[in-house]
Design a protein around this motif. Structure first.
Motif, PDB file in Angstrom:
ATOM      1  N   LEU A  62     -19.936  65.373  41.442  1.00 45.48           N
ATOM      2  CA  LEU A  62     -20.702  64.571  40.503  1.00 45.48           C
ATOM      3  C   LEU A  62     -21.557  63.538  41.247  1.00 45.48           C
ATOM      4  O   LEU A  62     -22.723  63.319  40.906  1.00 45.48           O
ATOM      5  N   LYS A  63     -20.977  62.950  42.254  1.00 44.94           N
ATOM      6  CA  LYS A  63     -21.702  61.965  43.040  1.00 44.94           C
ATOM      7  C   LYS A  63     -22.887  62.620  43.762  1.00 44.94           C
ATOM      8  O   LYS A  63     -24.001  62.071  43.807  1.00 44.94           O
ATOM      9  N   ASP A  65     -24.424  65.427  42.873  1.00 49.51           N
ATOM     10  CA  ASP A  65     -25.433  65.823  41.882  1.00 49.51           C
ATOM     11  C   ASP A  65     -26.225  64.609  41.389  1.00 49.51           C
ATOM     12  O   ASP A  65     -27.448  64.696  41.179  1.00 49.51           O
ATOM     13  N   THR A  66     -25.539  63.499  41.219  1.00 56.89           N
ATOM     14  CA  THR A  66     -26.197  62.282  40.737  1.00 56.89           C
ATOM     15  C   THR A  66     -27.229  61.784  41.736  1.00 56.89           C
ATOM     16  O   THR A  66     -28.374  61.480  41.384  1.00 56.89           O
ATOM     17  N   GLU A  67     -26.808  61.692  42.992  1.00 54.88           N
ATOM     18  CA  GLU A  67     -27.720  61.195  44.021  1.00 54.88           C
ATOM     19  C   GLU A  67     -28.919  62.131  44.186  1.00 54.88           C
ATOM     20  O   GLU A  67     -30.049  61.675  44.375  1.00 54.88           O
ATOM     21  N   GLN A 104     -28.016  61.472  31.657  1.00 57.69           N
ATOM     22  CA  GLN A 104     -26.921  62.129  32.342  1.00 57.69           C
ATOM     23  C   GLN A 104     -26.139  61.223  33.288  1.00 57.69           C
ATOM     24  O   GLN A 104     -24.907  61.310  33.370  1.00 57.69           O
ATOM     25  N   TYR A 105     -26.862  60.360  33.974  1.00 54.78           N
ATOM     26  CA  TYR A 105     -26.214  59.652  35.086  1.00 54.78           C
ATOM     27  C   TYR A 105     -26.210  58.131  34.974  1.00 54.78           C
ATOM     28  O   TYR A 105     -25.593  57.475  35.810  1.00 54.78           O
ATOM     29  N   GLN A 115     -22.456  52.920  41.438  1.00 56.57           N
ATOM     30  CA  GLN A 115     -23.079  53.215  40.141  1.00 56.57           C
ATOM     31  C   GLN A 115     -24.206  52.233  39.835  1.00 56.57           C
ATOM     32  O   GLN A 115     -25.213  52.602  39.223  1.00 56.57           O
ATOM     33  N   ILE A 118     -27.252  53.482  41.452  1.00 58.87           N
ATOM     34  CA  ILE A 118     -27.817  54.591  40.667  1.00 58.87           C
ATOM     35  C   ILE A 118     -28.600  54.043  39.481  1.00 58.87           C
ATOM     36  O   ILE A 118     -29.738  54.466  39.210  1.00 58.87           O
TER      37      ILE A 118
END
Length: 341
Positions: A62-63, A65-67, A104-105, A115, A118
């Motif tokens: 998840l991390k 994909d987020t980045e 999504q993020y 976070q 992000i």
């Protein structure tokens, strides 16, 4: 038979044997239960470890994909970049793309440091898109549909100020190129005004000379007219003086030219009228000479006082621009000249 009665009938040796067997059975059962319990505990620990491992893997993915999703909004990776505030969004980034990444993020009300990075990056991309939209609207006030629509310097400066805030080079250049066209149009208008001003100053400097020339020509014309009048008057007087009169002083209606004088012996000359083939000596009255035509006055050189040669054709838009630039509201025109007012 009950167990107690059986034990009573057994010998001591038999009783010892039974007791030994019971203890063995008990010990065997205890060891078996412990082994089973230990086995179950090991299985549970293994299951928990697997769950934790899977959870960690999911969190790591998840991390990642987020980045990746957030970095893809920008021209280069922004996460953990010390120059994050200077990094521009990608060319032609769409608002819908930023919106999906945010849904999504983006996490509301978080204390997690990662976070927060992000969240800040997503907000950064969103703000850059909003700035481009603001700059586009400002530019449209002066340049729209591929043409200049307004040359007010305040609007141009305001648009340039908004364009300068854009970080994306392509978007900034596209809008800056439109402002360059607006500036070129403004420079052209200013040059036209400057040229008109110079022409007006030049015409203003020539006006006194033109006035002097006009006055000189008018004086010359008046002198010529007076000379013609004097010549005509002299001819009229000569005709009247030469016309013969009767005894009552009246004009006899014929003209007697003066011939060469002859000496009659008295010392004076006497005019003798020639005879015509034995006639009475009276000659027909000749037609008096026609007066010389009055010469046409010379046309003045240059416009009259207060009039100028128009720097542009009469009725043209350039002439009105010139008049406005020099503080005039209108003009009279005649014989190719204008008189601004």
């Amino acid at each position: 038979m009950k167990l107690n009665e059986q034990l009573k009938k057994m010998s001591k040796k038999q009783k010892m044997g039974v007791l030994t067997i019971g203890m063995v059975v008990l010990l065997v059962g205890s060891f078996g239960y412990k082994a089973y319990a230990d086995n179950q505990k090991a299985l549970e620990q293994e299951r928990i470890a697997k769950v934790e491992k899977d959870q960690q893997a999911k969190e790591k993915q998840l991390k990642t994909d987020t980045e990746k999703a957030v970095n893809d909004l920008f021209e280069k990776a922004i996460i953990d970049n010390k120059d994050a505030e200077k990094i521009a969004i990608k060319n032609d980034l769409k608002d819908d793309t930023v919106k999906k990444v945010k849904e999504q993020y983006f996490v509301e009300k978080t204390n997690d440091a990662w976070q927060k990075v992000i969240n800040d990056s997503i907000v950064n991309a969103d703000n850059q898109l909003k700035q481009i939209d603001t700059a586009k609207k400002a530019v449209e006030k002066v340049f729209k549909d591929n043409k200049v629509v307004n040359t007010d310097q305040k609007n141009v400066d305001a648009a340039k100020n908004e364009v300068d805030k854009i970080k994306n080079a392509k978007a900034k250049k596209d809008l800056s190129d439109k402002l360059v066209k607006v500036k070129a149009d403004i420079d052209k208008q200013n040059k036209t005004k400057e040229d008109n001003k110079k022409e007006a100053e030049k015409a203003s400097q020539q006006t006194p000379e033109a006035k002097t020339t006009t006055d000189n020509v008018a004086t010359k014309n008046n002198s010529s007219e007076q000379q013609v009048a004097d010549a005509t008057g002299q001819q009229t007087n000569q005709i009247e003086q030469q016309a013969p009169q009767n005894d009552n002083g009246q004009d006899t209606g014929y003209y007697e030219p003066q011939g060469p004088g002859t000496n009659n012996g008295t010392g004076t000359n006497q005019n003798v009228a020639p005879t015509d083939n034995g006639n009475t000596g009276v000659t027909p009255t000749p037609t008096p000479p026609a007066p010389e035509p009055t010469p046409e006055p010379e046309k003045p050189v240059g416009p009259p006082a207060g009039w100028i040669v128009p720097p542009y054709p009469v009725g043209s838009n350039e002439l009105w621009i010139w008049l406005d630039a020099n503080g005039y509201s209108g003009f009279d025109h005649s014989d190719g000249y204008i008189r601004p007012y």
